[in-house]
Enzyme design. Structure first.
Site, mmCIF file in Angstrom:
data_model
loop_
_atom_site.group_PDB
_atom_site.id
_atom_site.type_symbol
_atom_site.label_atom_id
_atom_site.label_comp_id
_atom_site.label_asym_id
_atom_site.label_seq_id
_atom_site.Cartn_x
_atom_site.Cartn_y
_atom_site.Cartn_z
ATOM 1 C CG PHE A 35 -4.953 6.279 3.599
ATOM 2 C CD1 PHE A 35 -6.105 6.281 2.850
ATOM 3 C CD2 PHE A 35 -4.841 5.397 4.648
ATOM 4 C CE1 PHE A 35 -7.129 5.411 3.137
ATOM 5 C CE2 PHE A 35 -5.858 4.517 4.937
ATOM 6 C CZ PHE A 35 -7.006 4.529 4.192
ATOM 7 C CD GLN A 105 4.589 4.175 1.658
ATOM 8 O OE1 GLN A 105 4.882 5.321 1.371
ATOM 9 N NE2 GLN A 105 4.529 3.759 2.902
ATOM 10 C CB ILE A 107 -4.185 1.225 -3.032
ATOM 11 C CG1 ILE A 107 -4.984 2.285 -2.262
ATOM 12 C CG2 ILE A 107 -3.271 0.460 -2.095
ATOM 13 C CD1 ILE A 107 -6.037 1.691 -1.334
ATOM 14 C CG ASP A 108 -3.234 6.220 -6.587
ATOM 15 O OD1 ASP A 108 -2.489 5.796 -7.491
ATOM 16 O OD2 ASP A 108 -2.844 6.984 -5.691
ATOM 17 C CG HIS A 123 0.676 -0.410 1.518
ATOM 18 N ND1 HIS A 123 0.722 0.892 1.951
ATOM 19 C CD2 HIS A 123 1.645 -1.063 2.223
ATOM 20 C CE1 HIS A 123 1.683 1.014 2.867
ATOM 21 N NE2 HIS A 123 2.258 -0.146 3.049
ATOM 22 C CB CYS A 131 -14.004 -15.739 -4.153
ATOM 23 S SG CYS A 131 -14.946 -16.790 -3.019
ATOM 24 C CB CYS A 134 -13.807 -20.742 -4.544
ATOM 25 S SG CYS A 134 -14.365 -19.429 -5.667
#
Ligand SMILES: [Zn+2]
Length: 249
Positions: A35, A105, A107-108, A123, A131, A134
């Protein structure tokens, strides 16, 4: 390197409380693009917009189609990737009760896919979505087909915008998780820092707590980190180190 590798194995075997911190370098071995690295995704504009903007909360609220469009290439395609040798060895270490906690770290979801249970994603993660009105929860499996079909997901109950549980640029990290992290690292006797240059705060300061707690710190990263001078061992080549560990452990 052989002598250092033997030392690493003996540190792992004699440790009573090992904690691991992983960054993008671990996932690039699975083919996922870094990233923030030199050729980082983050530096490439997407349809003329910079990624930091696409991943900011105000932009997400106003133009969610931007994030969901971008994310078809970078988030909602995780099925393509398999755990690397690093993910596999870390799962094995947890199974053998040699690994107490794994902070990442990334997010995979690859640590979970490899079989690790005690994974703490500083992260966030796209495994769950909420949502924004709500708070209804949806899973990656429910949302992914919608996003890949070009739709922005909205809540079935209230019509609110649905957001993945990834920490966006303008958001704070989960404070409870961070405090637990500081405590885990401080209590550790051995800490492995893998594939992270420890540049992104505040997550990157977690392994620093290990230094104050007196842990042995081992760093495997192809770039320098600000903890190098405190490390008992430093390696450059993640793949070589973990292929060795996979054979030996
Ligand atoms: Zn709702």
């Amino acid at each position: 390197m052989e002598k250092d590798l033997e030392k690493l194995v003996s540190l792992i075997r004699s440790s009573k409380n090992m904690t691991v911190f992983t960054g993008a370098g671990v996932s690039t071995l699975s083919g996922i693009r870094d990233f923030r690295g030199i050729n980082g995704v983050y530096k490439e504009p997407w349809h003329g917009r910079n990624v930091e903007d696409i991943l900011s909360l105000p932009t997400f609220r106003n133009e969610p189609e931007l994030f969901y469009g971008w994310a078809t290439e970078f988030v909602y395609c995780l099925e393509r990737y398999e755990p690397s040798v690093v993910h596999r060895v870390l799962a094995k270490l947890e199974e053998k009760q040699l690994l107490k906690a794994l902070y990442t770290q990334n997010i995979d979801l690859l640590h979970t896919k490899a079989g690790n249970k005690k994974v703490y994603e500083v992260h966030g993660s796209p495994a769950f979505h909420h949502c924004m009105k709500c708070k209804m929860v949806c899973t990656y499996a429910e949302i992914s087909p919608m996003v890949l079909g070009g739709k922005v997901p909205y809540c079935d109950h209230c019509g609110g915008l649905i957001k993945p549980d990834i920490v966006f640029y303008s958001e704070n990290l989960d404070e409870k998780l961070l405090n637990q992290g500081f405590s885990d690292f401080e209590k550790s006797d051995l800490v492995l820092v893998l594939g992270s240059s420890l540049t992104v705060q505040p997550a990157a300061s977690l392994p620093m707590a290990a230094k104050y707690g007196g842990a042995d710190i081992v760093i495997v990263n192809n770039q320098p980190t600000n903890l190098d001078s405190s490390a008992v061992l430093k390696f450059d080549d993640l793949k070589a180190v973990f292929e060795y560990l996979e054979k030996v452990l």
